[in-house]
Scaffold this active site. Structure first.
Site, PDB file in Angstrom:
ATOM      1  N   THR A 158       0.696  -1.306  -0.160  1.00  0.00           N
ATOM      2  CA  THR A 158      -0.265   0.546   0.601  1.00  0.00           C
ATOM      3  C   THR A 158       1.261   1.241  -0.215  1.00  0.00           C
ATOM      4  OG1 THR A 158      -1.682   1.168   0.699  1.00  0.00           O
ATOM      5  CG2 THR A 158      -0.678   0.087   2.575  1.00  0.00           C
ATOM      6  N   ARG A 159       0.295   1.941  -0.909  1.00  0.00           N
ATOM      7  CA  ARG A 159       0.729   3.976  -0.476  1.00  0.00           C
ATOM      8  C   ARG A 159      -0.148   4.699  -0.312  1.00  0.00           C
ATOM      9  NH1 ARG A 159      -1.310   5.364  -5.413  1.00  0.00           N
ATOM     10  NH2 ARG A 159      -1.416   7.225  -4.691  1.00  0.00           N
ATOM     11  N   HIS A 193      -7.214   2.296   6.180  1.00  0.00           N
ATOM     12  CA  HIS A 193      -9.184   2.549   6.662  1.00  0.00           C
ATOM     13  C   HIS A 193      -9.345   0.914   7.164  1.00  0.00           C
ATOM     14  CE1 HIS A 193      -8.385   6.947   6.056  1.00  0.00           C
ATOM     15  NE2 HIS A 193      -8.265   6.773   4.929  1.00  0.00           N
ATOM     16  N   HIS A 211      -9.621  -1.270   3.997  1.00  0.00           N
ATOM     17  CA  HIS A 211      -8.723  -2.347   3.953  1.00  0.00           C
ATOM     18  C   HIS A 211      -7.711  -3.448   5.019  1.00  0.00           C
ATOM     19  CE1 HIS A 211      -7.974   2.002   2.015  1.00  0.00           C
ATOM     20  NE2 HIS A 211      -7.143   1.378   0.935  1.00  0.00           N
ATOM     21  N   ARG A 268      -8.238  -3.498  -6.411  1.00  0.00           N
ATOM     22  CA  ARG A 268      -8.462  -3.127  -7.772  1.00  0.00           C
ATOM     23  C   ARG A 268      -7.716  -1.768  -8.199  1.00  0.00           C
ATOM     24  NH1 ARG A 268     -11.169   1.548  -9.402  1.00  0.00           N
ATOM     25  NH2 ARG A 268     -12.948   1.189 -10.427  1.00  0.00           N
TER      26      ARG A 268
END
Ligand code: PPS
Length: 570
Positions: A194-195, A199, A202, A288
Protein backbone atom coordinates in the site's frame (compact mmCIF):
# COMPACT_ATOMS: atom_id res chain seq x y z
CA UNK A 1 1.75 -23.66 -4.23
CA UNK A 2 4.92 -24.73 -2.38
CA UNK A 3 5.57 -23.35 1.07
CA UNK A 4 7.93 -20.44 1.29
CA UNK A 5 11.57 -21.19 0.72
CA UNK A 6 13.07 -19.06 3.43
CA UNK A 7 16.74 -19.70 2.66
CA UNK A 8 18.70 -16.43 2.46
CA UNK A 9 18.57 -14.61 -0.88
CA UNK A 10 21.86 -13.44 -2.49
CA UNK A 11 22.83 -9.85 -1.69
CA UNK A 12 25.33 -7.65 -3.53
CA UNK A 13 27.17 -6.51 -0.38
CA UNK A 14 30.78 -7.42 0.25
CA UNK A 15 32.14 -8.14 3.75
CA UNK A 16 32.74 -5.24 6.14
CA UNK A 17 36.54 -5.51 5.72
CA UNK A 18 36.35 -5.56 1.92
CA UNK A 19 33.90 -2.66 2.01
CA UNK A 20 36.34 -0.58 4.05
CA UNK A 21 39.18 -1.33 1.66
CA UNK A 22 37.07 -0.71 -1.45
CA UNK A 23 35.71 2.52 -0.03
CA UNK A 24 39.21 3.87 0.44
CA UNK A 25 40.12 2.92 -3.14
CA UNK A 26 36.82 4.24 -4.56
CA UNK A 27 37.65 7.74 -3.28
CA UNK A 28 39.52 8.47 -6.52
CA UNK A 29 36.92 7.03 -8.93
CA UNK A 30 34.60 9.27 -10.93
CA UNK A 31 31.57 9.51 -8.73
CA UNK A 32 27.89 9.90 -9.38
CA UNK A 33 25.64 11.53 -6.77
CA UNK A 34 22.56 9.33 -6.73
CA UNK A 35 19.09 10.85 -7.01
CA UNK A 36 16.52 9.93 -4.33
CA UNK A 37 14.95 7.42 -6.73
CA UNK A 38 18.30 5.84 -7.58
CA UNK A 39 19.06 5.46 -3.87
CA UNK A 40 15.82 3.50 -3.42
CA UNK A 41 16.65 1.32 -6.43
CA UNK A 42 20.22 0.75 -5.27
CA UNK A 43 19.10 -0.30 -1.79
CA UNK A 44 16.80 -2.98 -3.22
CA UNK A 45 19.44 -4.10 -5.72
CA UNK A 46 22.00 -4.51 -2.93
CA UNK A 47 19.77 -6.25 -0.38
CA UNK A 48 18.24 -8.77 -2.79
CA UNK A 49 14.86 -7.06 -3.12
CA UNK A 50 15.45 -6.91 -6.89
CA UNK A 51 16.97 -10.42 -7.18
CA UNK A 52 18.10 -11.72 -9.71
CA UNK A 53 19.37 -8.29 -10.89
CA UNK A 54 23.07 -7.82 -10.18
CA UNK A 55 23.21 -4.15 -10.98
CA UNK A 56 21.66 -1.38 -13.06
CA UNK A 57 20.47 -2.80 -16.39
CA UNK A 58 22.75 -2.93 -19.41
CA UNK A 59 21.39 -2.04 -22.84
CA UNK A 60 20.36 -5.56 -24.00
CA UNK A 61 18.54 -6.27 -20.72
CA UNK A 62 16.93 -2.82 -20.84
CA UNK A 63 15.64 -3.31 -24.36
CA UNK A 64 14.26 -6.75 -23.51
CA UNK A 65 12.51 -5.38 -20.42
CA UNK A 66 10.97 -2.46 -22.28
CA UNK A 67 9.74 -4.52 -25.23
CA UNK A 68 8.80 -7.84 -23.64
CA UNK A 69 9.33 -7.71 -19.84
CA UNK A 70 12.31 -10.06 -20.08
CA UNK A 71 16.04 -9.74 -19.44
CA UNK A 72 18.35 -10.85 -22.26
CA UNK A 73 18.55 -14.34 -20.67
CA UNK A 74 14.75 -14.68 -20.66
CA UNK A 75 14.15 -13.94 -16.96
CA UNK A 76 10.87 -12.16 -16.30
CA UNK A 77 11.46 -8.53 -15.20
CA UNK A 78 8.84 -5.88 -15.97
CA UNK A 79 10.37 -2.52 -14.91
CA UNK A 80 13.68 -1.07 -16.18
CA UNK A 81 16.08 -0.36 -13.33
CA UNK A 82 18.42 2.11 -14.95
CA UNK A 83 21.12 4.51 -13.84
CA UNK A 84 20.21 7.73 -15.65
CA UNK A 85 22.95 10.37 -15.65
CA UNK A 86 23.71 13.77 -17.15
CA UNK A 87 25.41 14.17 -20.51
CA UNK A 88 28.36 15.86 -18.82
CA UNK A 89 28.96 12.91 -16.48
CA UNK A 90 28.42 10.34 -19.24
CA UNK A 91 31.01 12.09 -21.40
CA UNK A 92 33.67 11.31 -18.76
CA UNK A 93 32.83 7.59 -18.56
CA UNK A 94 33.83 4.75 -20.86
CA UNK A 95 32.60 1.16 -20.60
CA UNK A 96 35.05 -0.91 -18.57
CA UNK A 97 35.52 1.84 -16.03
CA UNK A 98 34.49 1.66 -12.34
CA UNK A 99 32.46 4.48 -10.82
CA UNK A 100 31.52 5.28 -7.23
CA UNK A 101 27.84 5.72 -6.36
CA UNK A 102 27.32 8.22 -3.55
CA UNK A 103 24.32 9.25 -1.48
CA UNK A 104 23.27 12.86 -1.23
CA UNK A 105 25.74 13.55 1.57
CA UNK A 106 28.63 12.13 -0.45
CA UNK A 107 28.90 8.75 1.29
CA UNK A 108 29.96 5.96 -1.10
CA UNK A 109 27.27 3.27 -1.04
CA UNK A 110 28.49 1.14 -3.94
CA UNK A 111 30.76 0.89 -6.91
CA UNK A 112 29.63 -0.06 -10.39
CA UNK A 113 31.66 -1.47 -13.25
CA UNK A 114 30.20 0.26 -16.28
CA UNK A 115 29.55 -2.26 -19.05
CA UNK A 116 27.10 -0.20 -21.11
CA UNK A 117 26.48 3.44 -21.93
CA UNK A 118 23.68 4.49 -24.24
CA UNK A 119 21.12 7.16 -25.01
CA UNK A 120 17.69 5.60 -24.55
CA UNK A 121 14.68 6.21 -26.75
CA UNK A 122 12.48 7.68 -24.03
CA UNK A 123 9.34 7.75 -26.19
CA UNK A 124 9.73 4.00 -26.78
CA UNK A 125 10.37 3.43 -23.07
CA UNK A 126 7.26 5.42 -22.13
CA UNK A 127 5.05 3.47 -24.54
CA UNK A 128 6.60 0.09 -23.70
CA UNK A 129 6.61 0.38 -19.93
CA UNK A 130 3.72 2.76 -19.21
CA UNK A 131 1.55 2.18 -22.27
CA UNK A 132 1.60 5.82 -23.42
CA UNK A 133 4.00 8.70 -23.92
CA UNK A 134 1.76 11.04 -21.93
CA UNK A 135 3.22 13.25 -19.19
CA UNK A 136 -0.03 13.11 -17.23
CA UNK A 137 1.42 9.74 -16.14
CA UNK A 138 3.75 10.40 -13.18
CA UNK A 139 6.15 7.68 -14.37
CA UNK A 140 6.35 9.23 -17.84
CA UNK A 141 6.64 12.72 -16.39
CA UNK A 142 9.63 11.54 -14.34
CA UNK A 143 11.19 9.83 -17.36
CA UNK A 144 10.71 12.88 -19.60
CA UNK A 145 11.44 15.71 -17.19
CA UNK A 146 13.61 14.43 -14.37
CA UNK A 147 15.57 11.39 -15.53
CA UNK A 148 18.95 12.11 -17.13
CA UNK A 149 19.43 11.64 -20.89
CA UNK A 150 22.08 8.89 -20.80
CA UNK A 151 21.92 5.48 -19.10
CA UNK A 152 24.85 3.59 -17.60
CA UNK A 153 24.57 -0.10 -16.80
CA UNK A 154 26.72 -2.67 -15.06
CA UNK A 155 27.17 -4.88 -12.01
CA UNK A 156 27.12 -3.24 -8.60
CA UNK A 157 29.30 -4.00 -5.60
CA UNK A 158 27.50 -3.03 -2.41
CA UNK A 159 29.57 -1.28 0.25
CA UNK A 160 26.97 0.16 2.62
CA UNK A 161 23.19 0.38 2.80
CA UNK A 162 21.66 3.87 2.59
CA UNK A 163 21.15 5.37 6.04
CA UNK A 164 17.61 5.91 7.31
CA UNK A 165 17.01 7.95 10.42
CA UNK A 166 13.27 7.30 10.59
CA UNK A 167 11.39 4.16 11.68
CA UNK A 168 14.61 2.11 11.72
CA UNK A 169 13.04 -0.77 13.64
CA UNK A 170 10.28 -1.16 11.08
CA UNK A 171 12.52 -1.46 8.02
CA UNK A 172 13.56 -4.99 7.02
CA UNK A 173 15.74 -6.35 4.24
CA UNK A 174 14.49 -9.46 2.41
CA UNK A 175 16.85 -11.60 4.49
CA UNK A 176 15.76 -10.00 7.75
CA UNK A 177 12.14 -10.78 6.90
CA UNK A 178 13.02 -14.31 5.81
CA UNK A 179 14.84 -14.88 9.11
CA UNK A 180 11.90 -13.43 11.03
CA UNK A 181 9.44 -15.75 9.27
CA UNK A 182 11.73 -18.72 9.87
CA UNK A 183 11.99 -17.87 13.55
CA UNK A 184 8.21 -17.63 13.95
CA UNK A 185 7.58 -20.72 11.83
CA UNK A 186 5.52 -18.74 9.29
CA UNK A 187 5.40 -20.77 6.06
CA UNK A 188 2.49 -19.04 4.33
CA UNK A 189 2.61 -15.28 4.27
CA UNK A 190 0.37 -12.93 2.31
CA UNK A 191 1.68 -9.44 1.57
CA UNK A 192 -0.42 -6.32 1.40
CA UNK A 193 1.21 -3.55 -0.61
CA UNK A 194 0.00 0.00 0.00
CA UNK A 195 0.91 3.68 -0.48
CA UNK A 196 -2.14 4.97 1.40
CA UNK A 197 -3.23 5.12 5.01
CA UNK A 198 -5.21 2.04 6.07
CA UNK A 199 -8.93 2.54 6.50
CA UNK A 200 -11.60 0.00 7.45
CA UNK A 201 -12.01 -1.28 3.87
CA UNK A 202 -8.31 -2.16 3.76
CA UNK A 203 -8.51 -3.90 7.08
CA UNK A 204 -11.43 -6.03 5.96
CA UNK A 205 -9.66 -6.83 2.69
CA UNK A 206 -6.49 -7.95 4.47
CA UNK A 207 -8.45 -10.06 6.99
CA UNK A 208 -10.30 -11.78 4.16
CA UNK A 209 -7.11 -12.32 2.15
CA UNK A 210 -5.31 -13.89 5.11
CA UNK A 211 -8.31 -16.14 5.78
CA UNK A 212 -8.61 -17.18 2.12
CA UNK A 213 -4.92 -17.93 1.77
CA UNK A 214 -4.76 -19.43 5.28
CA UNK A 215 -1.70 -17.31 5.71
CA UNK A 216 -0.06 -14.86 8.07
CA UNK A 217 -0.29 -11.23 7.02
CA UNK A 218 2.54 -8.86 6.22
CA UNK A 219 1.46 -5.23 5.88
CA UNK A 220 4.19 -4.02 3.53
CA UNK A 221 3.73 -0.31 2.76
CA UNK A 222 5.99 1.60 0.42
CA UNK A 223 7.93 4.41 2.11
CA UNK A 224 10.39 5.23 -0.68
CA UNK A 225 8.73 7.29 -3.39
CA UNK A 226 5.05 7.07 -4.22
CA UNK A 227 2.66 9.12 -6.32
CA UNK A 228 3.22 12.90 -6.09
CA UNK A 229 0.53 14.33 -3.80
CA UNK A 230 0.24 11.19 -1.62
CA UNK A 231 0.11 11.45 2.17
CA UNK A 232 3.76 11.64 3.28
CA UNK A 233 5.23 8.42 4.65
CA UNK A 234 5.83 9.81 8.16
CA UNK A 235 2.11 10.38 8.61
CA UNK A 236 1.24 7.08 7.00
CA UNK A 237 3.54 5.05 9.21
CA UNK A 238 2.02 6.68 12.30
CA UNK A 239 -1.39 5.68 10.87
CA UNK A 240 -0.24 2.08 10.28
CA UNK A 241 1.09 1.88 13.80
CA UNK A 242 -2.24 3.14 15.10
CA UNK A 243 -4.22 0.37 13.33
CA UNK A 244 -1.77 -2.42 14.05
CA UNK A 245 -3.38 -3.02 17.44
CA UNK A 246 -6.59 -3.96 15.59
CA UNK A 247 -4.89 -6.97 14.01
CA UNK A 248 -4.06 -10.26 15.76
CA UNK A 249 -0.45 -9.72 16.84
CA UNK A 250 0.49 -13.40 16.53
CA UNK A 251 -0.24 -13.54 12.79
CA UNK A 252 0.37 -9.99 11.54
CA UNK A 253 3.55 -8.01 10.99
CA UNK A 254 4.25 -4.49 9.69
CA UNK A 255 7.40 -3.85 7.66
CA UNK A 256 8.37 -0.82 5.55
CA UNK A 257 9.64 -1.13 1.98
CA UNK A 258 11.93 1.55 0.60
CA UNK A 259 10.71 1.18 -2.96
CA UNK A 260 10.46 3.99 -5.52
CA UNK A 261 7.15 3.31 -7.26
CA UNK A 262 6.62 4.12 -10.97
CA UNK A 263 2.80 3.83 -10.93
CA UNK A 264 3.05 1.48 -13.92
CA UNK A 265 -0.20 -0.38 -13.16
CA UNK A 266 -0.09 -3.99 -14.48
CA UNK A 267 3.70 -4.09 -14.99
CA UNK A 268 4.18 -2.54 -11.58
CA UNK A 269 1.91 -5.14 -9.93
CA UNK A 270 4.03 -7.91 -11.43
CA UNK A 271 7.18 -6.18 -10.22
CA UNK A 272 5.67 -5.86 -6.73
CA UNK A 273 4.91 -9.60 -6.77
CA UNK A 274 8.54 -10.42 -7.65
CA UNK A 275 9.80 -8.11 -4.89
CA UNK A 276 7.46 -9.77 -2.36
CA UNK A 277 8.63 -13.23 -3.42
CA UNK A 278 12.17 -12.03 -2.79
CA UNK A 279 11.12 -10.91 0.69
CA UNK A 280 9.94 -14.46 1.46
CA UNK A 281 6.22 -14.18 0.84
CA UNK A 282 4.02 -16.89 -0.66
CA UNK A 283 0.94 -14.81 -1.49
CA UNK A 284 0.34 -11.31 -2.72
CA UNK A 285 -2.84 -9.24 -2.70
CA UNK A 286 -3.72 -7.42 -5.92
CA UNK A 287 -6.76 -5.19 -5.63
CA UNK A 288 -8.57 -2.86 -7.95
CA UNK A 289 -6.34 -0.55 -10.04
CA UNK A 290 -3.10 -1.69 -8.42
CA UNK A 291 -0.41 1.05 -8.65
CA UNK A 292 -2.73 3.05 -10.89
CA UNK A 293 -1.50 6.47 -12.08
CA UNK A 294 -4.97 8.06 -12.43
CA UNK A 295 -6.30 9.68 -15.59
CA UNK A 296 -4.45 10.43 -18.82
CA UNK A 297 -4.43 13.82 -20.54
CA UNK A 298 -7.75 12.94 -22.22
CA UNK A 299 -9.35 12.32 -18.83
CA UNK A 300 -9.46 8.53 -19.29
CA UNK A 301 -7.93 5.84 -17.03
CA UNK A 302 -4.49 4.74 -18.18
CA UNK A 303 -5.25 1.10 -17.36
CA UNK A 304 -8.28 -1.10 -16.99
CA UNK A 305 -8.83 -1.41 -13.21
CA UNK A 306 -8.36 -5.21 -13.30
CA UNK A 307 -5.58 -5.39 -15.92
CA UNK A 308 -3.01 -5.75 -13.11
CA UNK A 309 -4.78 -8.87 -11.82
CA UNK A 310 -4.82 -10.39 -15.32
CA UNK A 311 -1.10 -9.82 -15.85
CA UNK A 312 -0.07 -11.17 -12.43
CA UNK A 313 -2.39 -14.19 -12.88
CA UNK A 314 -0.61 -15.05 -16.14
CA UNK A 315 2.83 -14.97 -14.56
CA UNK A 316 2.34 -16.01 -10.95
CA UNK A 317 3.65 -19.58 -11.42
CA UNK A 318 6.80 -18.34 -13.09
CA UNK A 319 7.35 -15.78 -10.32
CA UNK A 320 6.63 -18.33 -7.59
CA UNK A 321 4.02 -16.39 -5.64
CA UNK A 322 0.26 -16.82 -5.57
CA UNK A 323 -1.95 -13.83 -6.21
CA UNK A 324 -4.92 -13.16 -3.94
CA UNK A 325 -7.14 -11.04 -6.18
CA UNK A 326 -9.66 -8.65 -4.69
CA UNK A 327 -12.46 -6.59 -6.05
CA UNK A 328 -13.07 -3.13 -4.65
CA UNK A 329 -14.45 -3.26 -1.08
CA UNK A 330 -17.59 -1.28 -0.33
CA UNK A 331 -19.51 -0.66 2.88
CA UNK A 332 -22.96 -2.24 3.00
CA UNK A 333 -25.15 -0.09 5.17
CA UNK A 334 -27.81 -2.67 6.06
CA UNK A 335 -25.17 -5.19 7.18
CA UNK A 336 -22.86 -2.62 8.76
CA UNK A 337 -20.01 -4.50 7.10
CA UNK A 338 -17.63 -4.36 4.14
CA UNK A 339 -18.06 -6.65 1.12
CA UNK A 340 -16.24 -7.03 -2.20
CA UNK A 341 -18.35 -5.11 -4.69
CA UNK A 342 -19.37 -8.33 -6.53
CA UNK A 343 -20.61 -10.00 -3.33
CA UNK A 344 -22.96 -7.28 -2.10
CA UNK A 345 -26.30 -8.84 -1.04
CA UNK A 346 -29.09 -7.86 -3.41
CA UNK A 347 -31.05 -4.71 -2.73
CA UNK A 348 -28.53 -3.36 -0.19
CA UNK A 349 -27.18 0.19 -0.08
CA UNK A 350 -23.44 0.57 -0.56
CA UNK A 351 -21.31 3.48 0.63
CA UNK A 352 -17.82 4.54 -0.32
CA UNK A 353 -15.60 7.61 0.03
CA UNK A 354 -13.07 8.16 -2.74
CA UNK A 355 -9.56 9.42 -2.12
CA UNK A 356 -10.50 12.79 -3.66
CA UNK A 357 -13.55 13.08 -1.43
CA UNK A 358 -11.51 12.17 1.65
CA UNK A 359 -8.97 14.90 0.82
CA UNK A 360 -11.80 17.40 0.36
CA UNK A 361 -13.28 16.53 3.74
CA UNK A 362 -9.91 16.84 5.41
CA UNK A 363 -9.22 20.16 3.68
CA UNK A 364 -12.55 21.61 4.67
CA UNK A 365 -12.59 20.10 8.16
CA UNK A 366 -15.73 18.04 7.42
CA UNK A 367 -16.87 14.86 9.13
CA UNK A 368 -15.24 11.55 8.22
CA UNK A 369 -17.65 8.81 9.26
CA UNK A 370 -16.74 6.02 11.60
CA UNK A 371 -17.75 3.33 9.09
CA UNK A 372 -15.04 4.65 6.78
CA UNK A 373 -11.98 4.88 9.00
CA UNK A 374 -10.60 4.53 12.51
CA UNK A 375 -10.69 7.57 14.82
CA UNK A 376 -6.92 7.24 15.42
CA UNK A 377 -6.21 7.38 11.67
CA UNK A 378 -8.52 10.33 11.10
CA UNK A 379 -6.90 12.20 13.99
CA UNK A 380 -3.44 11.58 12.57
CA UNK A 381 -4.53 12.74 9.10
CA UNK A 382 -6.14 15.85 10.52
CA UNK A 383 -2.93 16.70 12.35
CA UNK A 384 -1.04 16.67 9.02
CA UNK A 385 -3.76 18.16 6.82
CA UNK A 386 -5.53 20.79 8.89
CA UNK A 387 -8.49 22.49 7.19
CA UNK A 388 -7.58 25.25 4.73
CA UNK A 389 -8.45 27.92 7.26
CA UNK A 390 -5.56 26.70 9.40
CA UNK A 391 -3.03 25.98 6.63
CA UNK A 392 -0.41 28.40 5.43
CA UNK A 393 -0.82 30.25 2.12
CA UNK A 394 0.86 32.78 -0.15
CA UNK A 395 -0.57 35.96 -1.64
CA UNK A 396 1.57 36.85 -4.64
CA UNK A 397 1.13 40.40 -5.96
CA UNK A 398 2.49 41.08 -9.42
CA UNK A 399 2.41 44.27 -11.48
CA UNK A 400 4.50 47.04 -12.98
CA UNK A 401 6.87 49.17 -10.93
CA UNK A 402 4.83 51.85 -9.17
CA UNK A 403 1.55 49.98 -9.69
CA UNK A 404 0.81 50.04 -5.96
CA UNK A 405 1.78 46.44 -5.10
CA UNK A 406 3.74 47.33 -1.97
CA UNK A 407 1.12 49.72 -0.63
CA UNK A 408 -1.73 47.20 -1.02
CA UNK A 409 0.49 44.40 0.32
CA UNK A 410 1.25 46.47 3.42
CA UNK A 411 -2.43 47.23 3.98
CA UNK A 412 -3.28 43.55 3.58
CA UNK A 413 -0.58 42.57 6.04
CA UNK A 414 -1.97 44.91 8.68
CA UNK A 415 -5.52 43.61 8.15
CA UNK A 416 -4.36 39.98 8.47
CA UNK A 417 -2.37 40.80 11.59
CA UNK A 418 -5.42 42.45 13.08
CA UNK A 419 -7.34 39.20 12.50
CA UNK A 420 -4.52 37.14 14.09
CA UNK A 421 -4.13 33.36 14.11
CA UNK A 422 -1.20 32.97 11.72
CA UNK A 423 2.15 34.73 11.44
CA UNK A 424 2.37 37.07 8.43
CA UNK A 425 5.57 37.82 6.49
CA UNK A 426 5.87 40.48 3.80
CA UNK A 427 8.40 39.82 1.04
CA UNK A 428 8.30 43.16 -0.74
CA UNK A 429 10.22 43.63 -4.00
CA UNK A 430 12.51 46.37 -2.74
CA UNK A 431 13.08 44.76 0.64
CA UNK A 432 13.94 41.38 -0.91
CA UNK A 433 16.40 43.03 -3.24
CA UNK A 434 18.10 44.60 -0.24
CA UNK A 435 18.30 41.49 1.96
CA UNK A 436 18.00 38.35 -0.20
CA UNK A 437 19.08 39.40 -3.67
CA UNK A 438 21.44 42.32 -3.17
CA UNK A 439 23.91 41.04 -5.79
CA UNK A 440 21.28 40.70 -8.55
CA UNK A 441 20.45 43.05 -11.39
CA UNK A 442 17.47 43.11 -13.78
CA UNK A 443 18.47 40.75 -16.62
CA UNK A 444 15.99 37.96 -17.33
CA UNK A 445 18.30 35.48 -15.62
CA UNK A 446 18.66 37.62 -12.48
CA UNK A 447 14.95 38.44 -12.27
CA UNK A 448 14.22 34.70 -12.45
CA UNK A 449 16.68 33.94 -9.67
CA UNK A 450 15.14 36.71 -7.59
CA UNK A 451 11.58 35.42 -8.04
CA UNK A 452 12.58 31.82 -7.36
CA UNK A 453 14.25 32.89 -4.12
CA UNK A 454 11.07 34.68 -3.09
CA UNK A 455 9.09 31.58 -4.09
CA UNK A 456 11.33 29.33 -2.03
CA UNK A 457 11.03 31.48 1.10
CA UNK A 458 7.26 31.78 0.59
CA UNK A 459 6.96 28.00 0.15
CA UNK A 460 8.79 27.43 3.44
CA UNK A 461 6.53 29.94 5.21
CA UNK A 462 3.45 28.29 3.67
CA UNK A 463 4.68 24.81 4.61
CA UNK A 464 5.05 25.90 8.20
CA UNK A 465 1.53 27.31 8.43
CA UNK A 466 2.28 31.02 7.96
CA UNK A 467 1.05 33.62 5.50
CA UNK A 468 3.56 34.94 2.97
CA UNK A 469 2.73 38.13 1.09
CA UNK A 470 5.03 38.69 -1.87
CA UNK A 471 5.13 41.90 -3.90
CA UNK A 472 7.74 41.74 -6.67
CA UNK A 473 7.19 42.83 -10.28
CA UNK A 474 7.62 39.16 -11.35
CA UNK A 475 7.23 39.99 -15.05
CA UNK A 476 7.54 36.48 -16.52
CA UNK A 477 4.52 34.15 -16.59
CA UNK A 478 6.62 30.97 -16.74
CA UNK A 479 8.52 31.90 -13.57
CA UNK A 480 5.31 32.80 -11.76
CA UNK A 481 3.93 29.38 -12.78
CA UNK A 482 7.02 27.71 -11.34
CA UNK A 483 6.58 29.53 -8.05
CA UNK A 484 2.91 28.55 -7.98
CA UNK A 485 3.88 24.91 -8.38
CA UNK A 486 6.45 25.19 -5.58
CA UNK A 487 3.92 26.66 -3.17
CA UNK A 488 0.85 24.62 -4.04
CA UNK A 489 2.54 21.52 -2.62
CA UNK A 490 2.01 23.08 0.80
CA UNK A 491 -0.95 25.44 0.61
CA UNK A 492 -2.87 27.91 -1.52
CA UNK A 493 -1.19 30.30 -3.96
CA UNK A 494 -3.26 33.40 -4.58
CA UNK A 495 -2.03 35.49 -7.47
CA UNK A 496 -3.15 39.13 -7.42
CA UNK A 497 -2.49 41.20 -10.51
CA UNK A 498 -2.23 44.87 -9.62
CA UNK A 499 -3.41 46.02 -13.03
CA UNK A 500 -2.43 49.70 -12.97
CA UNK A 501 -1.71 50.71 -16.57
CA UNK A 502 1.73 51.70 -17.74
CA UNK A 503 0.48 55.23 -18.49
CA UNK A 504 -0.77 55.64 -14.92
CA UNK A 505 2.42 54.19 -13.37
CA UNK A 506 4.46 56.54 -15.53
CA UNK A 507 2.26 59.49 -14.69
CA UNK A 508 2.69 58.79 -10.96
CA UNK A 509 6.43 58.00 -11.34
CA UNK A 510 6.88 57.96 -7.55
CA UNK A 511 10.56 57.07 -7.65
CA UNK A 512 11.40 59.00 -10.83
CA UNK A 513 12.53 55.74 -12.46
CA UNK A 514 10.27 55.93 -15.51
CA UNK A 515 11.78 59.25 -16.47
CA UNK A 516 15.27 57.78 -16.20
CA UNK A 517 14.16 54.71 -18.14
CA UNK A 518 12.74 56.87 -20.95
CA UNK A 519 16.01 58.77 -21.09
CA UNK A 520 17.82 55.44 -21.42
CA UNK A 521 19.60 55.95 -18.11
CA UNK A 522 18.08 52.72 -16.71
CA UNK A 523 18.30 49.74 -19.02
CA UNK A 524 15.86 46.79 -19.16
CA UNK A 525 13.13 48.69 -17.34
CA UNK A 526 9.88 46.74 -17.09
CA UNK A 527 7.18 48.15 -19.36
CA UNK A 528 9.61 50.49 -21.14
CA UNK A 529 12.50 48.39 -22.35
CA UNK A 530 11.68 44.99 -20.84
CA UNK A 531 8.53 42.88 -21.15
CA UNK A 532 5.73 42.28 -18.65
CA UNK A 533 3.54 39.19 -19.24
CA UNK A 534 0.05 40.15 -18.07
CA UNK A 535 -1.32 37.29 -15.88
CA UNK A 536 -4.01 35.42 -17.80
CA UNK A 537 -5.95 33.90 -14.93
CA UNK A 538 -4.95 35.39 -11.59
CA UNK A 539 -7.14 34.66 -8.58
CA UNK A 540 -7.81 38.42 -8.47
CA UNK A 541 -7.13 41.45 -10.63
CA UNK A 542 -7.28 44.81 -8.83
CA UNK A 543 -7.62 48.13 -10.48
CA UNK A 544 -5.97 50.92 -8.50
CA UNK A 545 -7.21 53.71 -10.78
CA UNK A 546 -10.18 55.26 -9.09
CA UNK A 547 -10.05 52.95 -6.02
CA UNK A 548 -8.26 53.66 -2.75
CA UNK A 549 -5.73 51.30 -1.19
CA UNK A 550 -8.08 50.20 1.57
CA UNK A 551 -10.71 49.06 -0.94
CA UNK A 552 -8.08 47.13 -2.94
CA UNK A 553 -6.76 45.39 0.18
CA UNK A 554 -10.32 44.54 1.20
CA UNK A 555 -10.94 42.93 -2.20
CA UNK A 556 -8.00 40.65 -1.53
CA UNK A 557 -9.44 39.75 1.89
CA UNK A 558 -12.76 38.85 0.26
CA UNK A 559 -10.96 36.63 -2.23
CA UNK A 560 -9.11 34.86 0.58
CA UNK A 561 -12.38 34.35 2.40
CA UNK A 562 -14.02 32.99 -0.75
CA UNK A 563 -11.22 30.42 -1.03
CA UNK A 564 -11.91 29.22 2.52
CA UNK A 565 -8.57 30.51 3.77
CA UNK A 566 -9.90 32.81 6.46
CA UNK A 567 -13.10 31.24 7.71
CA UNK A 568 -13.21 30.44 11.41
CA UNK A 569 -12.07 26.88 12.19
CA UNK A 570 -15.01 24.54 12.51
S1 PPS B 1 11.67 41.58 -10.52
O1 PPS B 1 11.61 41.76 -11.99
O2 PPS B 1 10.44 41.01 -10.02
O3 PPS B 1 12.87 40.84 -10.10
O4 PPS B 1 11.77 43.08 -9.95
P1 PPS B 1 11.65 43.54 -8.43
O5 PPS B 1 12.63 42.81 -7.62
O6 PPS B 1 10.24 43.47 -7.95
O7 PPS B 1 12.06 45.06 -8.57
C1 PPS B 1 12.02 45.88 -7.45
C2 PPS B 1 12.24 47.34 -7.72
O8 PPS B 1 13.40 47.57 -8.52
C3 PPS B 1 13.31 48.88 -9.11
N1 PPS B 1 13.98 48.78 -10.41
C4 PPS B 1 13.51 48.24 -11.55
N2 PPS B 1 12.30 47.70 -11.86
C5 PPS B 1 12.12 47.21 -13.10
N3 PPS B 1 13.07 47.21 -14.07
C6 PPS B 1 14.29 47.74 -13.80
N4 PPS B 1 15.24 47.75 -14.75
C7 PPS B 1 14.53 48.27 -12.51
N5 PPS B 1 15.61 48.86 -11.91
C8 PPS B 1 15.24 49.14 -10.65
C9 PPS B 1 11.84 49.23 -9.15
O9 PPS B 1 11.71 50.38 -8.37
C10 PPS B 1 11.13 48.04 -8.47
O10 PPS B 1 10.29 48.51 -7.44
P2 PPS B 1 8.71 48.54 -7.40
O11 PPS B 1 8.40 48.36 -5.95
O12 PPS B 1 8.17 47.42 -8.25
O13 PPS B 1 8.35 49.88 -7.91
Amino acid sequence: MPLSNLAPIPELYVSAESAQKLKAEAGTLPSWDLTPRQICDLELLMNGGFFPLKGFLGQADYEGVVSSMRLADGTLWPIPITLDVSEAFAARIEPGQDIALRDQEGVILATMTVTDKWTPDKAAEAVGVFGADDIAHPGVNYLRHRAGPVYLGGPVTGLAPPVHYDFKARRDTPNELRAFFRKLGWRRIVAFQTRNPLHRAHQELTFRAAREAQANLLIHPVVGMTKPGDVDHFTRVRCYEAVLSKYPAATTHLSLLNLAMRMAGPREALWHAIIRRNHGMTHFIVGRDHAGPGKNSQGKDFYDPYAAQDLVARHQDEVGIEMVPFKQMVYVQEKAQYFPVDEVPEGCTTLDISGTELRRRLREGLEIPDWFSFPEVVEELRRTSPPRSRQGFTVFFTGLSGSGKSTIANALMVKLMEMGGRPVTLLDGDVVRKHLSSELGFSKEHRDINIKRIGYVASEITKNGGIAICAPIAPYAATRAEVREMIEQYGAFVEVHVATSLEECERRDRKGLYKLAREGKIKEFTGISDPYDVPEAPELRVDTEGQDVDTCAHQVLLTLEGLGLLSAPR
